[in-house]
Design a protein around this motif. Sequence first.
Motif, mmCIF file in Angstrom:
data_model
loop_
_atom_site.group_PDB
_atom_site.id
_atom_site.type_symbol
_atom_site.label_atom_id
_atom_site.label_comp_id
_atom_site.label_asym_id
_atom_site.label_seq_id
_atom_site.Cartn_x
_atom_site.Cartn_y
_atom_site.Cartn_z
ATOM 1 N N SER A 24 -131.854 -53.693 -77.073
ATOM 2 C CA SER A 24 -131.483 -52.008 -76.550
ATOM 3 C C SER A 24 -131.253 -52.386 -77.867
ATOM 4 C CB SER A 24 -130.563 -52.648 -75.253
ATOM 5 O OG SER A 24 -131.859 -53.524 -73.971
ATOM 6 N N LEU A 25 -130.470 -50.762 -77.893
ATOM 7 C CA LEU A 25 -129.422 -50.325 -78.712
ATOM 8 C C LEU A 25 -128.327 -50.609 -78.484
ATOM 9 C CD1 LEU A 25 -130.456 -46.285 -79.227
ATOM 10 C CD2 LEU A 25 -131.003 -48.212 -79.574
ATOM 11 N N THR A 26 -127.171 -50.774 -79.748
ATOM 12 C CA THR A 26 -126.141 -51.281 -79.860
ATOM 13 C C THR A 26 -125.050 -49.450 -78.586
ATOM 14 O OG1 THR A 26 -125.694 -50.310 -81.672
ATOM 15 C CG2 THR A 26 -125.745 -52.733 -81.539
ATOM 16 N N GLU A 27 -123.755 -50.045 -78.719
ATOM 17 C CA GLU A 27 -123.266 -48.869 -78.935
ATOM 18 C C GLU A 27 -123.223 -47.890 -79.426
ATOM 19 O OE1 GLU A 27 -118.343 -47.981 -77.356
ATOM 20 O OE2 GLU A 27 -118.709 -49.792 -77.255
ATOM 21 N N GLN A 28 -122.954 -48.526 -80.527
ATOM 22 C CA GLN A 28 -123.063 -47.558 -82.284
ATOM 23 C C GLN A 28 -124.310 -46.908 -82.250
ATOM 24 O OE1 GLN A 28 -120.788 -46.372 -84.107
ATOM 25 N NE2 GLN A 28 -122.403 -44.813 -85.898
ATOM 26 N N GLY A 29 -125.567 -47.579 -81.859
ATOM 27 C CA GLY A 29 -126.719 -46.572 -81.574
ATOM 28 C C GLY A 29 -127.241 -45.530 -80.882
ATOM 29 N N GLU A 30 -126.249 -46.020 -80.051
ATOM 30 C CA GLU A 30 -125.838 -44.647 -79.016
ATOM 31 C C GLU A 30 -125.563 -43.582 -79.270
ATOM 32 O OE1 GLU A 30 -125.291 -45.855 -74.751
ATOM 33 O OE2 GLU A 30 -126.781 -47.423 -74.617
ATOM 34 N N LYS A 31 -124.500 -43.886 -80.156
ATOM 35 C CA LYS A 31 -124.117 -42.991 -80.324
ATOM 36 C C LYS A 31 -124.598 -41.712 -81.600
ATOM 37 C CE LYS A 31 -119.109 -44.720 -79.115
ATOM 38 N NZ LYS A 31 -117.813 -45.106 -80.528
ATOM 39 N N GLN A 32 -125.242 -42.682 -82.234
ATOM 40 C CA GLN A 32 -125.885 -42.268 -83.841
ATOM 41 C C GLN A 32 -127.193 -41.022 -83.182
ATOM 42 O OE1 GLN A 32 -127.693 -45.840 -84.777
ATOM 43 N NE2 GLN A 32 -126.013 -46.586 -86.969
ATOM 44 N N VAL A 33 -127.666 -41.567 -82.279
ATOM 45 C CA VAL A 33 -128.641 -40.689 -81.490
ATOM 46 C C VAL A 33 -128.605 -39.419 -80.605
ATOM 47 C CG1 VAL A 33 -130.552 -40.142 -80.014
ATOM 48 C CG2 VAL A 33 -130.421 -43.160 -81.267
ATOM 49 N N LEU A 34 -127.319 -39.900 -80.045
ATOM 50 C CA LEU A 34 -125.996 -38.545 -79.524
ATOM 51 C C LEU A 34 -125.691 -37.600 -80.175
ATOM 52 C CD1 LEU A 34 -125.659 -37.688 -76.352
ATOM 53 C CD2 LEU A 34 -123.332 -39.398 -76.472
ATOM 54 N N ALA A 35 -125.395 -37.976 -81.109
ATOM 55 C CA ALA A 35 -124.549 -37.627 -82.269
ATOM 56 C C ALA A 35 -125.994 -36.357 -82.880
ATOM 57 C CB ALA A 35 -124.725 -37.990 -83.756
ATOM 58 N N SER A 36 -126.861 -37.073 -83.433
ATOM 59 C CA SER A 36 -128.492 -36.498 -84.377
ATOM 60 C C SER A 36 -128.729 -35.428 -83.037
ATOM 61 C CB SER A 36 -129.430 -37.363 -84.176
ATOM 62 O OG SER A 36 -128.452 -37.984 -85.655
ATOM 63 N N GLY A 37 -128.838 -35.726 -81.725
ATOM 64 C CA GLY A 37 -129.633 -35.398 -80.330
ATOM 65 C C GLY A 37 -128.652 -33.913 -80.137
ATOM 66 N N LYS A 38 -127.263 -34.566 -80.288
ATOM 67 C CA LYS A 38 -126.353 -32.651 -80.184
ATOM 68 C C LYS A 38 -126.634 -32.200 -80.969
ATOM 69 C CE LYS A 38 -122.896 -34.424 -76.758
ATOM 70 N NZ LYS A 38 -121.522 -35.032 -76.756
ATOM 71 N N MET A 39 -126.391 -31.857 -82.360
ATOM 72 C CA MET A 39 -126.564 -31.586 -83.516
ATOM 73 C C MET A 39 -127.833 -30.454 -83.822
ATOM 74 S SD MET A 39 -125.885 -31.971 -87.370
ATOM 75 C CE MET A 39 -123.463 -31.917 -86.713
ATOM 76 N N LEU A 40 -129.287 -31.030 -82.808
ATOM 77 C CA LEU A 40 -130.577 -31.274 -83.664
ATOM 78 C C LEU A 40 -131.545 -30.688 -82.705
ATOM 79 C CD1 LEU A 40 -131.082 -33.162 -87.402
ATOM 80 C CD2 LEU A 40 -130.191 -30.594 -87.114
ATOM 81 N N VAL A 41 -131.095 -31.816 -81.660
ATOM 82 C CA VAL A 41 -132.125 -31.075 -80.304
ATOM 83 C C VAL A 41 -131.390 -30.053 -79.129
ATOM 84 C CG1 VAL A 41 -133.434 -32.627 -78.255
ATOM 85 C CG2 VAL A 41 -132.854 -33.120 -80.748
ATOM 86 N N GLY A 42 -132.479 -28.815 -78.950
ATOM 87 C CA GLY A 42 -132.209 -28.248 -77.707
ATOM 88 C C GLY A 42 -132.433 -26.447 -78.027
ATOM 89 N N ARG A 43 -132.039 -25.807 -76.829
ATOM 90 C CA ARG A 43 -132.840 -24.837 -76.929
ATOM 91 C C ARG A 43 -132.360 -23.698 -78.254
ATOM 92 N NH1 ARG A 43 -136.844 -24.195 -73.912
ATOM 93 N NH2 ARG A 43 -136.943 -26.143 -71.904
ATOM 94 N N GLY A 44 -132.745 -23.514 -79.312
ATOM 95 C CA GLY A 44 -132.205 -22.933 -80.326
ATOM 96 C C GLY A 44 -131.819 -23.510 -81.469
#
Length: 234
Positions: free
Chosen positions: A34-54
């Motif tokens: 599984s992802l580490t806590e840091q790994g989850e934060k890495q994905v969440l940070a990229s996702g918040k910045m680059l994934v989503g409408r617009g």
Amino acid sequence: MADKDAGTPRVFLYRHGETEWTKNGRYTGITELSLTEQGEKQVLASGKMLVGRGKLIDPSKLAHVFVSPRNRAKQTFEIAFSEEDRTVLSGKGKVTETTKLAEWDYGIYEGLKTKDIRLLRKEHGLDQEKPWDIWRDGCEGGETAQQVTERLDSLIDTIHGLQAGNMNGENPCDVVLFAHGHLLRAFVKRWLKYPMEFPLSMMLEPGAIGVLSYQHHNISEPAVLVGVGFPLEG
């Protein structure tokens, strides 16, 4: 200068976030981590910045999402995309879990580090003239470079089929791949039509996103999208 390639389909390479073995350089193929806590934060940070409408990776502009069957890749997909977007994409048949994106099968090298693999191969009477190079030599008891090439080429053919008729943005046609460090770098080589042993130095951090596309709106001119412009939200 005008953007002559605007609207050309893209392929986004999304590497899974950090695991315990990622941190210490151990080769992780079939082992489920599984992802580490840091790994989850890495994905969440990229996702918040680059994934989503617009945003750069806009779910409304996706033709398909391909996900490795390994848990760390599936977990990354679940974090990067909102539950609503995952539900909509899945409902439209746009999400596929595929072994073609599974990490390189490292065979007896699973869980080892590069220095340990090279020592082991010396004990086996291998690499007397050159040190081990996975891109050339593959893995004992695991996959050869040719086997990885074949499964990636098959996936690339599928992606070309999705994008070939939409090279000028006629229909939403971006693709996202959720996978692994070695496998995604191998994918880049095959996307560019280079053999695995071609000495192309690449880096892709855990939780990071790479981008591929085409030059001149031409399916026969695959390219690395070295610089990416970010759309304005709203």
